[in-house]
Design a protein around this motif. Sequence first.
Motif, short mmCIF file in Angstrom:
data_model
loop_
_atom_site.label_atom_id
_atom_site.label_comp_id
_atom_site.label_asym_id
_atom_site.label_seq_id
_atom_site.Cartn_x
_atom_site.Cartn_y
_atom_site.Cartn_z
N ALA A 1 0.82 -1.21 0.00
CA ALA A 1 0.00 0.00 0.00
C ALA A 1 0.85 1.27 0.00
O ALA A 1 0.50 2.26 -0.65
CB ALA A 1 -0.92 0.00 1.22
N GLU A 2 1.97 1.26 0.73
CA GLU A 2 2.80 2.47 0.79
C GLU A 2 3.39 2.79 -0.57
O GLU A 2 3.40 3.95 -1.00
CB GLU A 2 3.89 2.30 1.84
N ALA A 3 3.85 1.77 -1.28
CA ALA A 3 4.40 1.99 -2.61
C ALA A 3 3.31 2.46 -3.57
O ALA A 3 3.54 3.38 -4.38
CB ALA A 3 5.05 0.71 -3.14
N LEU A 4 2.11 1.86 -3.48
CA LEU A 4 1.00 2.28 -4.33
C LEU A 4 0.59 3.71 -4.02
O LEU A 4 0.34 4.51 -4.94
CB LEU A 4 -0.19 1.35 -4.14
N ARG A 5 0.54 4.06 -2.75
CA ARG A 5 0.13 5.41 -2.37
C ARG A 5 1.11 6.45 -2.90
O ARG A 5 0.70 7.49 -3.43
CB ARG A 5 0.03 5.50 -0.84
N ARG A 6 2.41 6.17 -2.78
CA ARG A 6 3.41 7.12 -3.30
C ARG A 6 3.23 7.30 -4.80
O ARG A 6 3.28 8.42 -5.32
CB ARG A 6 4.82 6.62 -2.98
N GLU A 7 3.04 6.19 -5.50
CA GLU A 7 2.86 6.26 -6.95
C GLU A 7 1.61 7.06 -7.32
O GLU A 7 1.65 7.92 -8.22
CB GLU A 7 2.74 4.84 -7.52
N LEU A 8 0.51 6.80 -6.63
CA LEU A 8 -0.74 7.48 -6.94
C LEU A 8 -0.68 8.97 -6.61
O LEU A 8 -1.18 9.81 -7.36
CB LEU A 8 -1.89 6.81 -6.17
N ILE A 9 -0.06 9.31 -5.49
CA ILE A 9 0.09 10.72 -5.13
C ILE A 9 0.96 11.44 -6.14
O ILE A 9 0.67 12.58 -6.55
CB ILE A 9 0.65 10.86 -3.70
N ASP A 10 2.04 10.79 -6.59
CA ASP A 10 2.90 11.39 -7.62
C ASP A 10 2.14 11.66 -8.91
O ASP A 10 2.48 12.57 -9.67
CB ASP A 10 4.10 10.47 -7.90
N MET B 1 6.90 -3.53 4.49
CA MET B 1 7.63 -3.74 5.74
C MET B 1 9.09 -4.07 5.47
O MET B 1 9.98 -3.67 6.23
CB MET B 1 6.96 -4.86 6.54
N ILE B 2 9.37 -4.81 4.42
CA ILE B 2 10.76 -5.08 4.05
C ILE B 2 11.46 -3.78 3.69
O ILE B 2 12.62 -3.55 4.05
CB ILE B 2 10.81 -6.09 2.88
N GLN B 3 10.75 -2.89 2.99
CA GLN B 3 11.32 -1.59 2.65
C GLN B 3 11.66 -0.80 3.91
O GLN B 3 12.62 -0.04 3.94
CB GLN B 3 10.32 -0.82 1.78
N ARG B 4 10.87 -0.99 4.95
CA ARG B 4 11.12 -0.30 6.23
C ARG B 4 12.22 -0.96 7.05
O ARG B 4 12.62 -0.43 8.07
CB ARG B 4 9.85 -0.30 7.07
N GLY B 5 12.66 -2.15 6.64
CA GLY B 5 13.75 -2.81 7.35
C GLY B 5 13.39 -4.11 8.03
O GLY B 5 14.23 -4.69 8.73
N PHE B 6 12.14 -4.59 7.86
CA PHE B 6 11.76 -5.85 8.48
C PHE B 6 12.57 -7.00 7.88
O PHE B 6 12.72 -7.09 6.66
CB PHE B 6 10.27 -6.12 8.29
N LYS B 7 13.06 -7.88 8.74
CA LYS B 7 13.88 -8.99 8.32
C LYS B 7 13.03 -10.27 8.25
O LYS B 7 12.42 -10.67 9.25
CB LYS B 7 15.06 -9.21 9.28
N LEU B 8 13.04 -10.92 7.10
CA LEU B 8 12.33 -12.17 6.96
C LEU B 8 13.07 -13.27 7.70
O LEU B 8 14.24 -13.14 8.06
CB LEU B 8 12.17 -12.53 5.48
N LYS B 9 12.41 -14.39 7.88
CA LYS B 9 12.98 -15.52 8.59
C LYS B 9 14.20 -16.04 7.83
O LYS B 9 14.18 -16.18 6.61
CB LYS B 9 11.93 -16.62 8.70
#
Length: 507
Positions: free
Chosen positions: A148-157, A495-503
Amino acid sequence: MTSVLPEPQPTDRLESEAEFPRHPFDRWDDDKLREECGVYGVIGVADAAQFVALGLHALQHRGQEAGGIVTHNFGTGFHSARRFGYVRDNFTSTRLMETLPGGLAIGHVRYSTAGSKGRTEIRDVQPFFGEFSMGGAAIAHNGNITNAEALRRELIDRGSIFQSSSDSECIIHLMARSLQRDIPERMKDALRRVEGAFSVVAMTRTKLIGVRDPLGVRPLVLGRLGDAWILSSETCALDIVGAQFVREIEPGEMVVISADSGVKSYHPFEPRPPRFCIFEHVYFSRPDSIQSGRSVYETRRQIGVELAREAPVDADLVCPVPDSGTPAAIGFSHESGIPYGMGIIRNQYMGRTFIEPTEQIRNMGVRLKLNVNRALISGKRVILVDDSVVRGTTSRKIKEMILDAGAAEVHFRIASPPTAWPCFYGVDTPQREKLLAATMTEEEMREHLAVNSLKFISLDGLYRAVGEAGGRNPDRPQYCDACFSGEYPVEPADMIQRGFKLKTAAE
């Protein structure tokens, strides 16, 4: 494309926070995972809003923070009402319901996960409404959009102006930018861009639409009442209006329902192996619902049976932590032969009694909602059966209450595996470091809770309880169990973009 005159915007003239303050929903229970919402839709009845209000009442367990209804009437167009608090406190008012005429309606109950945290604005309350060249449409969404964050940035742009902090609003903006000629086709376009988990109920002037994500993580069912059709998150909300359960909406399926044509089914996504949320069976769904063709109550009772087989203990009494631990405790008692007893009593009216509690009252914590049956507990070796342990705060308080009542021993049996990973698909989960099982072994958790023993059902045992006789297939899991396994069927891109680490392999 034929242009039509825009219909009236939904009527929101009563939606001020000052006039409709927030309801103090379960603010003391900070140790449970929270479902974010439930959705409901009706077409083909005289007063659709009345049916939606009843359905939302039955889905209240899926979201207590706020609710909303949108209707369409051919004479006056679209109408809406959104309120903070319980359905019973808002959508039972004759004055309010008279503002929601029409034979087509959708509704939503909310507990926030994405968007504004800690304080929800009225603008975040669904259903959302959009005006398109071919007419208006409203949408209600259960789940979470992981990109959603990536989509929101794209749509706002590209010039989109967002009115809320909800990830669900991205769907409306994506629909607005589609070049398709009708709203169902625009919705298909929009949802193909969306990642994560979603069950969507939407409406146009003449159609009711339901869609499930390709993995079927979140639930959605179809019901019928005479000539009327109903979409709902759970079957219990069909029962309340006397509707017949027809079937589940399939993973990746879109149904478009009209009064003239009935139900038409489409499959706009590439087929994938389904991964329904296994925690719906453990906690989220009401026990009188049917999910994945199984009675939720019977599944939870069977979880207790598996627990008794995996983690037996010598004790005098099996006691549920109400209310979600009750079916598992019944199963545990039956399989173990240890008597079942209501050692803890829940105060069902706590939320309405203390509207604005003082600090002294607030510090009473769990005692506001639970009380120990001392006559039953005193001198007993007690097995407490609960659905989960998240932070462990409530579990410690309950243990202290049991010991204060004179229990000789306290043993915890948990009807789910350790919750060690956050959910990104529509469940309000703490950050991973705040999950007890993410930082402690089972023995360390036992010492932290200061109980005589602590045992969780195994992941294989949980799968057996939901009907998978061979347990979990590690190469192709049959359910979404990321909160237990750390294996996410859809990569949480934001969340990965924010730094969340997968297992990692080591974990």
